[in-house]
Design a protein around this motif. Sequence first.
Motif, short mmCIF file in Angstrom:
data_model
loop_
_atom_site.label_atom_id
_atom_site.label_comp_id
_atom_site.label_asym_id
_atom_site.label_seq_id
_atom_site.Cartn_x
_atom_site.Cartn_y
_atom_site.Cartn_z
N ALA A 50 -14.07 41.76 -16.34
CA ALA A 50 -14.56 42.88 -17.12
C ALA A 50 -16.04 42.69 -17.41
O ALA A 50 -16.58 41.58 -17.30
CB ALA A 50 -13.77 42.98 -18.43
N GLY A 51 -16.69 43.75 -17.81
CA GLY A 51 -18.10 43.65 -18.18
C GLY A 51 -18.34 42.63 -19.27
O GLY A 51 -19.37 41.93 -19.27
N THR A 52 -17.40 42.50 -20.19
CA THR A 52 -17.55 41.53 -21.27
C THR A 52 -17.44 40.09 -20.77
O THR A 52 -17.88 39.17 -21.45
CB THR A 52 -16.50 41.77 -22.37
N ASP A 53 -16.87 39.91 -19.57
CA ASP A 53 -16.78 38.56 -18.99
C ASP A 53 -18.11 38.09 -18.42
O ASP A 53 -18.30 36.90 -18.19
CB ASP A 53 -15.75 38.52 -17.85
N LEU A 54 -19.03 39.03 -18.18
CA LEU A 54 -20.28 38.70 -17.51
C LEU A 54 -21.36 38.18 -18.47
O LEU A 54 -22.54 38.28 -18.18
CB LEU A 54 -20.80 39.91 -16.73
N MET A 55 -20.92 37.61 -19.56
CA MET A 55 -21.85 37.02 -20.53
C MET A 55 -22.37 35.69 -19.99
O MET A 55 -21.61 34.93 -19.39
CB MET A 55 -21.13 36.78 -21.85
N PRO A 56 -23.65 35.41 -20.18
CA PRO A 56 -24.22 34.15 -19.67
C PRO A 56 -23.44 32.91 -20.08
O PRO A 56 -23.30 31.98 -19.29
CB PRO A 56 -25.63 34.14 -20.24
N MET A 57 -22.88 32.90 -21.29
CA MET A 57 -22.16 31.72 -21.75
C MET A 57 -20.96 31.41 -20.86
O MET A 57 -20.53 30.26 -20.77
CB MET A 57 -21.72 31.88 -23.20
N ASN A 58 -20.40 32.42 -20.19
CA ASN A 58 -19.25 32.20 -19.31
C ASN A 58 -19.65 31.61 -17.96
O ASN A 58 -18.78 31.24 -17.17
CB ASN A 58 -18.49 33.51 -19.08
N PHE A 59 -20.95 31.52 -17.70
CA PHE A 59 -21.45 31.00 -16.42
C PHE A 59 -22.44 29.86 -16.63
O PHE A 59 -23.18 29.51 -15.72
CB PHE A 59 -22.11 32.14 -15.64
N ALA A 60 -22.43 29.26 -17.81
CA ALA A 60 -23.40 28.22 -18.16
C ALA A 60 -23.19 26.92 -17.39
O ALA A 60 -24.15 26.19 -17.12
CB ALA A 60 -23.37 27.94 -19.66
N ASN A 61 -21.94 26.63 -17.02
CA ASN A 61 -21.65 25.40 -16.28
C ASN A 61 -20.27 25.55 -15.63
O ASN A 61 -19.59 26.55 -15.84
CB ASN A 61 -21.73 24.16 -17.19
N VAL A 62 -19.88 24.57 -14.85
CA VAL A 62 -18.61 24.63 -14.14
C VAL A 62 -17.44 24.75 -15.11
O VAL A 62 -16.50 25.51 -14.87
CB VAL A 62 -18.45 23.42 -13.19
N ASP A 63 -17.49 24.02 -16.21
CA ASP A 63 -16.39 24.08 -17.19
C ASP A 63 -16.24 25.48 -17.77
O ASP A 63 -15.11 25.97 -17.95
CB ASP A 63 -16.61 23.07 -18.31
N ALA A 64 -17.35 26.15 -18.07
CA ALA A 64 -17.29 27.50 -18.63
C ALA A 64 -16.70 28.47 -17.61
O ALA A 64 -15.88 29.33 -17.96
CB ALA A 64 -18.68 27.96 -19.05
N ILE A 65 -17.08 28.32 -16.35
CA ILE A 65 -16.55 29.19 -15.30
C ILE A 65 -15.06 28.92 -15.11
O ILE A 65 -14.26 29.85 -14.97
CB ILE A 65 -17.33 29.01 -13.99
N ARG A 66 -14.68 27.65 -15.14
CA ARG A 66 -13.26 27.29 -15.03
C ARG A 66 -12.46 27.90 -16.18
O ARG A 66 -11.38 28.46 -15.98
CB ARG A 66 -13.10 25.78 -15.01
N ASP A 67 -12.99 27.82 -17.39
CA ASP A 67 -12.32 28.42 -18.56
C ASP A 67 -12.17 29.93 -18.38
O ASP A 67 -11.12 30.49 -18.72
CB ASP A 67 -13.09 28.12 -19.84
N LEU A 68 -13.20 30.58 -17.86
CA LEU A 68 -13.14 32.02 -17.62
C LEU A 68 -12.02 32.34 -16.63
O LEU A 68 -11.22 33.25 -16.85
CB LEU A 68 -14.48 32.51 -17.09
N LEU A 69 -11.96 31.59 -15.54
CA LEU A 69 -10.93 31.81 -14.54
C LEU A 69 -9.53 31.56 -15.12
O LEU A 69 -8.61 32.34 -14.87
CB LEU A 69 -11.16 30.92 -13.32
N GLN A 70 -9.39 30.52 -15.88
CA GLN A 70 -8.09 30.22 -16.47
C GLN A 70 -7.68 31.30 -17.46
O GLN A 70 -6.49 31.60 -17.58
CB GLN A 70 -8.12 28.84 -17.13
N SER A 71 -8.65 31.91 -18.13
CA SER A 71 -8.31 33.01 -19.06
C SER A 71 -7.81 34.24 -18.31
O SER A 71 -7.19 35.12 -18.92
CB SER A 71 -9.53 33.37 -19.92
N HIS A 72 -8.04 34.26 -17.00
CA HIS A 72 -7.54 35.35 -16.16
C HIS A 72 -6.33 34.91 -15.34
O HIS A 72 -5.96 35.56 -14.36
CB HIS A 72 -8.65 35.87 -15.23
N GLY A 73 -5.74 33.77 -15.72
CA GLY A 73 -4.50 33.33 -15.10
C GLY A 73 -4.64 32.50 -13.85
O GLY A 73 -3.65 32.19 -13.20
N VAL A 74 -5.86 32.10 -13.50
CA VAL A 74 -6.05 31.26 -12.32
C VAL A 74 -5.68 29.83 -12.69
O VAL A 74 -6.17 29.30 -13.69
CB VAL A 74 -7.51 31.33 -11.80
#
Length: 78
Positions: A50-74
């Motif tokens: 979602a647009g709200t997922d595209l916040m810089p904090m969600n892409f700050a490092n590998v852990d943040a990206i992993r957390d984002l993916l896991q929040s979407h069921g990956v």
Amino acid sequence: MKTIMDLLKLTNSAADFEHSDDFISDGLLDSMDIQILASNIEDEYHVKLAGTDLMPMNFANVDAIRDLLQSHGVEGDI
């Protein structure tokens, strides 16, 4: 399956993501890079960000990206 690091290198092949704790603060990703990376993530992991997922904090490092993916069921190797 490509890993997060593979997708990051696709987005910016010249950046040294391995030695950065904050891709945004270190200037490795800008807003356009985040959009490209998000599109690649959606294609690779079959999720819809979602647009709200595209916040810089969600892409700050590998852990943040992993957390984002896991929040979407990956699960599993990301």
